[in-house]
Each structure stands twice: as structure tokens, then as C-alpha cells.
Write an enzyme that holds these catalytic residues in place. Structure first.
Site, short mmCIF file in Angstrom:
data_model
loop_
_atom_site.label_atom_id
_atom_site.label_comp_id
_atom_site.label_asym_id
_atom_site.label_seq_id
_atom_site.Cartn_x
_atom_site.Cartn_y
_atom_site.Cartn_z
N LYS A 114 0.98 -1.08 0.20
CA LYS A 114 -0.13 -0.33 0.15
C LYS A 114 0.72 1.42 -0.22
O LYS A 114 1.79 1.29 0.58
CB LYS A 114 -0.93 -0.09 1.10
CG LYS A 114 -2.27 1.02 0.96
CD LYS A 114 -3.05 -0.21 -0.18
CE LYS A 114 -4.20 0.70 0.05
NZ LYS A 114 -5.75 -0.02 -0.32
N ASN A 123 -19.06 4.37 -6.44
CA ASN A 123 -18.68 3.38 -6.68
C ASN A 123 -18.79 1.20 -6.56
O ASN A 123 -19.85 1.25 -7.36
CB ASN A 123 -17.29 3.56 -7.29
CG ASN A 123 -16.45 1.43 -8.07
OD1 ASN A 123 -16.51 0.13 -7.76
ND2 ASN A 123 -16.42 2.25 -9.45
N ALA A 124 -19.15 0.93 -5.13
CA ALA A 124 -18.93 0.19 -4.68
C ALA A 124 -20.50 -0.26 -4.61
O ALA A 124 -21.61 -0.61 -5.12
CB ALA A 124 -18.35 -0.44 -3.19
#
Ligand code: NAD
Length: 420
Positions: free
Chosen positions: A110, A225-226
Site C-alpha cells: 500500500k 462506485n461500490a
């Protein structure tokens, strides 16, 4: 510079605790356990950026490569004013388990920069993104570590980063970053991949639990988005009847069902789902406690807690958001037989299609969208059943089972390589 998390609980300590609990259940070799509690390496960078007003501002950023025993590391880059090294470490650990649970040949990483992109011009964001790649580029690469978008980063930022990396190398290496625009080597099917993967998991859960999902009442928290794609694809693929959705401004409820096209158009037009004609206003808290068959948290972390878990009525909870359920709530939901599809399984469709993007970039040969869907379905279905079966075998809840599946795979790799 905020290098350690002031967020309580510290996310990296949470990530370590989750691993510790799984290690105990699966009787993990103590040396492997200790190795997997820490990132293998991390880079801290300082980034001078010329601002539009002529001053130079100094930013701080990180890249954490948590574990690369199963392949090059993979994970998004966040731009956030509250970014800390501990948040990045925790997210890198979770990426390691996510890639392992869907069995793609990647490790976890990350990245992050402490900044507030909402207060920066596009030119300043571009110069910051290029500065980050000039510092971090030396540890990136298709064979080493591959970033992607995350909170407050997007395909345009990925395009600038891929471009800066191409200058460092002297040639295009599109596979160094995923989530790129289609014109620069992005993959078909990446846009809705997270929700689509979650919908495939729901379909398998319906079969495994004998719950008919056609017409099953569904509530979705979060309409980004999800959440929007969960509404669209849940209705299209499974025939779910979505009766409630929400965003940061509040929620709407109509027991007769909410039409995706109409709600989406309303949100585009007004900036929120609230005020949608014919629906009743509800709060985000009320949405979670509705008497529905399926609940899809697709917004924030820690929304299902020890305080409200007992009032949750959904039989199936598909966690598209990262970390929506606290560890105490997990136990309560398990005791009341709610079936949770845990976040790093349920939302792994995104990284899976990012992996497909890397493969297509490596071969410079691009797949039809239908092939992306078919291959995603195979991966998600296999991962779902591995976790479902482990939960039965060990008599644990699904999140613990997902840890057991993922950690066993990483443990096998570190042992085979002779690291432990
Ligand atoms: P997004 O920014 O597109 O959408 C977030 C949505 O949540 C927005 O509709 C916003 O209004 C809503 N929201 C914000 N605060 C809220 C609140 N207090 N109550 C209710 N809703 C609220 O983000 P996204 O990409 O859809 O991500 C949502 C979740 O899914 C996050 O936890 C993210 O980490 C996770 N996730 C996303 C992806 C992906 O590919 N997009 C992949 C893995 C995990």
C-alpha cells in the site's frame, strides 16, 4: 509529520490482532506468525512540490511492501490529510490476505501521501504524483510492486504516474500501475469489478444457504462506485429487490423496490439519493437495521458495532466496504446466524481485475469484457467456497475462515522458499 496513527484503535494493531487470533486457531508455526506480523520493507519519502502560488511545499509519503512471498506486491495509493504509516501498514497487510484469499499470484502493498487533494489544483496534484514516482519508482515494477488507485486517487493520477515511470525507465511499462484509463492499457470490466465480485459471492452464498435471492429485499449503504454497481448488478444478475439505499446525506426506502436507473439519474442530477420521488427518508442507522434479506455495507468502516449488531435483521451481509464490522459485532452476528461475506473476500473483485490488467499489459493483448467477467466469476466462486468450507471445518465465523485460508497460503509460500 504524522508517522504513527492517532486513530483509535490503531489500524495496524487491529490488523496484527486479527492475524494473532487466526494464528491461534490454525496453530500457525510461531516463527511464520511473527514474520507475518510485520511488513517486509517500507520506504518513507519526502517530496518537494512547486505550488501554483510560487512557493514550494514539502509533502511526506510512504510505500509499504508487506509480503511478496507469493509474487510481486500490489496495493493502492491513498492521498489523505490523515494518512499515517500505521494506516498504510494495516492496508498493506490486508492486501496480502486479499490477494491470497482469491489465489492470485501477488503479495500485498500500500502507498500513501499526507495531503489534501480537495485543496490542491490539478497541476499541483500532477506534480505531487510525479514527485512520488520519482522517489518510489525505484522499488516499483511489474515484477516488484504494482500500485493502483485508492481513496482520493483516480485513473488520471495513475496515467501521470505511469507516464513518469516510463521516463525513469526509458520505455512504457504500463503494467507497473493498474486502474489506468482504457486508452493507456486499462482493462475492460475494471469499473464495476468490485461490486460484480461481491454479487458473485452473494449468488454462491444464496445457493449454499438455500436462500432464494430472486426478489430478495436488499439495503445498500453508500452510493459511490461500490454501492451503485451493487444496485445495478444485484438487480441484473440476481434479481435482488433493492428497497433502500443511502449516501452521506441520508437514505431512502421504498418497500416496493427502487429502480437503479431512476435513482442513479436522481443522484447525478441532485448530488444525493435523498428526495427521490415516492421513497421515504431514512437515516443511515435505520437502513442498517431494516428487515431485509440482504444488507450491503458499501460506504464506511465500523458501521456495524457491538451497539447495533443485535438489531441487524439481514440474513446475508455482503461487505463491499473495507472494515464495516467491528470484531465484537462479528461475534454477535455469528451467534445470531447472520451470514457475513467478509470484506477482503467480498470486495476482492477489484484487485482480481487489476491482476488481469497486469497480465494483459504484460502480453500487450487485451481481453473482451465477457472474458474478464468469466474469469472473475471463476476466481470469486472458488474463493467463496474455500472460505465457506474452512468456516465449517474449523467451526469459526467467515472472517476468521477467510484469514485461515489466506494466511495458510502465505505461510506455505514462506516455508517453501525457506524463509522460516
Ligand atoms: P466512493 O467514494 O465512490 O463512494 C462512497 C459512498 O459512501 C458515497 O456515496 C458517499 O456518499 C457514501 N458515504 C460517505 N459517508 C457516508 C456515511 N456517513 N453514511 C453513508 N454513506 C456514506 O467509494 P467506493 O469506491 O464506492 O468505496 C466504498 C467502500 O468500498 C470503501 O470502504 C472502499 O474501501 C471499499 N472498496 C472499494 C473498492 C473499489 O474498487 N471502488 C474496492 C475495494 C473496497
Amino acid at each position: 509529520m504524522a508517522t504513527e496513527s492517532s486513530v483509535s484503535p490503531n489500524p495496524f494493531e487491529v490488523a496484527q490482532r486479527q492475524l494473532d487470533e487466526a494464528a491461534q486457531v490454525m496453530k500457525l508455526d510461531p516463527a511464520v506468525h511473527e514474520l507475518l506480523r510485520w511488513p517486509l520493507r517500507e520506504l518513507h519519502v519526502t517530496l518537494p512540490v512547486k505550488m501554483d502560488d510560487g512557493t514550494t511545499k514539502i509533502f511526506h509519503g510512504f510505500r509499504v511492501q508487506y509480503n511478496d512471498s507469493r509474487g510481486p506486491t500490489k496495493g493502492g495509493i491513498r492521498y489523505h490529510p490523515d494518512e499515517t504509516i500505521d494506516t498504510v501498514r494495516a492496508l498493506a497487510a490486508w492486501m496480502t490476505w486479499k490477494c491470497a484469499v482469491v489465489d492470485i499470484p501477488l503479495g500485498g502493498a500500500k502507498g500513501g501521501i499526507i495531503c489534501n487533494p480537495k485543496e490542491m489544483s490539478q497541476g499541483e496534484i500532477e506534480r505531487l504524483s510525479r514527485a512520488y514516482i520519482r522517489q518510489v519508482g525505484r522499488i516499483l515494477g511489474l515484477e516488484k510492486d504494482v500500485p493502483a488507485p485508492d481513496v482520493y486517487t483516480n485513473p488520471q493520477i495513475m496515467a501521470w504516474m505511469a507516464d513518469e515511470y516510463a521516463f525513469l525507465k526509458g520505455y512504457n511499462e504500463f503494467g507497473v500501475i493498474t486502474g489506468k484509463p482504457l486508452a493507456l492499457g486499462g482493462s475492460a470490466g475494471r469499473g464495476d469489478a468490485t461490486a460484480r465480485g461481491g454479487v458473485y459471492c452473494l449468488r454462491e452464498a444464496g445457493k449454499a444457504l438455500n436462500i432464494d435471492l430472486k426478489g430478495a429485499t436488499t439495503a445498500i449503504q453508500g452510493y459511490g462506485n461500490a454501492g451503485t454497481f451493487a444496485h445495478k448488478l444485484g438487480a441484473e444478475i440476481l434479481g435482488l429487490k433493492v428497497v433502500a439505499v443511502s449516501d452521506s446525506k441520508g437514505g431512502i426506502y421504498n418497500p416496493d423496490g427502487l429502480d437503479y436507473e431512476a435513482v442513479f439519474a436522481h443522484k447525478q442530477e441532485t448530488g444525493s439519493v435523498i428526495g427521490f420521488p415516492g421513497a421515504k427518508s431514512i437515516t443511515n442507522e435505520e437502513l442498517l437495521e431494516l428487515d431485509v434479506t440482504v444488507l450491503i455495507p458499501a460506504a464506511l468502516e465500523s458501521v456495524i458495532t457491538a451497539e447495533n449488531a443485535d438489531r441487524i435483521k439481514a440474513k446475508l451481509i455482503a461487505e463491499l466496504a473495507n472494515g464495516p464490522t467491528t470484531p465484537d459485532a462479528d461475534k454477535i452476528l455469528h451467534e445470531k446466524d447472520a451470514y457475513v461475506i467478509p470484506d477482503f473476500l467480498c470486495n476482492a473483485g477489484g484487485v482480481t481485475v487489476s491482476y488481469f490488467e497486469m497480465v494483459q499489459n504484460a502480453y500487450d493483448y487485451y481481453w473482451e469484457e465477457s472474458l474478464v467477467h468469466e474469469r472473475l466469476d471463476k476466481k470469486m466462486t472458488a474463493a467463496f467456497h474455500a472460505v465457506h468450507d474452512a468456516a465449517k471445518e474449523y467451526g469459526v465465523h467467515n472472517r476468521m475462515a477467510a484469514y485461515i485460508v489466506a494466511v495458510s497460503r502465505v505461510a506455505e509460500a514462506v516455508k517453501l522458499r525457506g524463509w522460516v
